[in-house]
Design an enzyme around this catalytic site. Sequence first.
Site, PDB file in Angstrom:
ATOM      1  N   SER A  29       0.828  -1.212   0.000  1.00  0.00           N
ATOM      2  CA  SER A  29       0.000   0.000   0.000  1.00  0.00           C
ATOM      3  C   SER A  29       0.855   1.252   0.000  1.00  0.00           C
ATOM      4  CB  SER A  29      -0.907   0.013   1.227  1.00  0.00           C
ATOM      5  OG  SER A  29      -1.564   1.260   1.328  1.00  0.00           O
ATOM      6  N   TYR A  69      -1.732   0.436  10.199  1.00  0.00           N
ATOM      7  CA  TYR A  69      -1.837  -0.220   8.897  1.00  0.00           C
ATOM      8  C   TYR A  69      -0.634   0.147   8.022  1.00  0.00           C
ATOM      9  CZ  TYR A  69      -3.860  -1.010   4.185  1.00  0.00           C
ATOM     10  OH  TYR A  69      -4.098  -1.394   2.901  1.00  0.00           O
TER      11      TYR A  69
END
Lengths: 438, 245
Positions: free
Chosen positions: B137, B150
Amino acid sequence: MILSGWGRTTPQACRVSRPRSEAELAARVAEGGLIARGAGRAYGDAAQSAANTVDMGGVNRMIRFDADSGQLVAEAGVWLADVIATFLPRGWFPAVTPGTRFVTLGGAVAADVHGKNHHREGSFGAFVDWIDLMGPDGTVRRLTPGDDLFRWTLGGMGLTGVILRVALRLRRVETGWIAQRTVVAPDLAAAMAAFEGNADALYSVAWIDCLAQGAALGRSLVMLGEHASVAALPGVRREHPFTVPARPRRALPFDAPGFALNPLTVRAFNEVYWQLGKRKAGPALVPWDAYFYPLDAIGNWNRIYGRRGFVQFQCALPLASSADALHELLKVVSASGQGSFLAVLKRFGPQAAPFAFPMEGYTLALDFPLHGQTSALLDRLDRIVVAAGGRFYLAKDARMSRETLWQADPRAAAFVELRDRLGLRAAFASTQSERLGL
Amino acid sequence: MTKGAVLILGGRSDIGLAIAHAFAAAGHPVMLAARGPETLEADRADLALRHGVTVTLHAFDALDTASHAAFVDALPSLPAIAVCAVGAMGVQAKDEHDPAAAIAVMRANFEGPATILAILADRFEARGRGTLVGISSVAGERGRATNYIYGAAKAGFTAYLSGLRNRLAKQNVHVLTVLPGFVATRMTAGMDLPARLTATPAAVGAAVLHAVERKRNVIYVKPVWRLVMAVIKAIPEPVFKKLKL
């Protein structure tokens, strides 16, 4: 989020959800005022509800295919384009297809869409073996053509429940090509004679020059078609009969300015199209995509009408009054100069489902950019259709008045009665159904 | 011509399924791996029917790292390509005060994916060929207050993939890092994502297939993200720490 129909004239802030399971969907149904939305290809406000629009785009799995009967079972959000991409290479094609393949199966059932073979084989619903329909209490029923509710769901515009799954019979084809024959019709009478004289053609449709006047009123290019056999293909094509040349996909990256389409440009376009079309008279082999979906090659073609969008006008006329009513409609349109270049004339076969749009006779489809004078013109056209005993296509409608619908379509009373009786009216509603009193 | 099978770890996710469709459409058999694989039967049938390839379902729990070797042993064959689309967003505002929840996010985005890819890397290396794909990501490129748990896990995964690629480059095993940017999925449903920066799962699927075929190393699905992240990474820390991002 703001939703609108394909004509872009009905923008509206809508609460949109995308349920992932039947339980989630049932919870939405319980909230009431729900309408299911497929690909958003209805031209007006048929697939939007401010309070409760359900996007069925994620419900799009194919479930099974029977290669003996050609029956495909799929979830309602599957696009016709997916069906063709998957099954044409295996020798199958949708038995009925509208003028775009970017529609969902659920939407095709709800609008009971028709194709160029309506005069011979009927509309989309004629090839549906069953549907799974979620009712107002969230339970799912499998309905077959013997069920009353099945027949009212065809053309019921999603107002009888949420279509979840469709069992659809596909047509066997030998190739991806259409053997086309173009008949040049110098006036309306010749165009209608071409339809009546070629009633055995599987496909027939006419492009009509709705701006031609006087003796040329209603001049048309009547295009007849059959699925081509392998033997009809030139030798080099026979080895890969389902492969057609790739068409360049274009897109309109921005809205055309309002003046791009005006009576002058449209008149010029129609004249050129007519002159070119006349030269193509006679037989030709045409790829399936160019034959059925000429506009699909241009992404967002609706933007050509500019920011304000456009409205579609499509009526069905009874056979007995078709000639006179078409004459009158074309006279009004050509005199107004507000013609469209997507004018289509087609012979319909008899009505099948109780609330379906087609009726034995003719259908005329026109589109107009939306501006000040359009509304008065459309009202005039509405009155001609009502006087002739005709009716209007709800999948195209964006602006009809409640009075016009109820005058044109006495079947509305029975439809509303059914909705009341089965408790559907509170559960399922669209902006269109509210506008039209359905 | 039969193509090599692709294993999709995290086969229930929108991105995992979209990648499965892209590879199946190109003729690759598919192994979908996820927890409770029997509930993926409708997706299995859809993939097989649309693309005419063999699709199998396999039980896989990314957090149960002790089971990963047995999972690979139980596959019908060693796949040619393995895609790890496992991940969990978590809820930053809650997780930053809840160590157990934070650990779960870190394990789902780093420990689990790294463990299974380590095992597959050894098998691919022994075989002398294979492709590993990690869906990481852009959140791992710089920690931000709104999603740093995250982001930190993804940063670890990105570094892990980079190291794996470095190690295996001479062993004919290719490693692709995918940084999708915003994707309209179940995980991001309800978030207000800018349209120009947001990809569809199908676009991610097409980009991954293309990148695998071209043996690319690191891809952003939407090229504009390369620019966006270059800017974000260039902001000096004294300024960055005061920004609301």
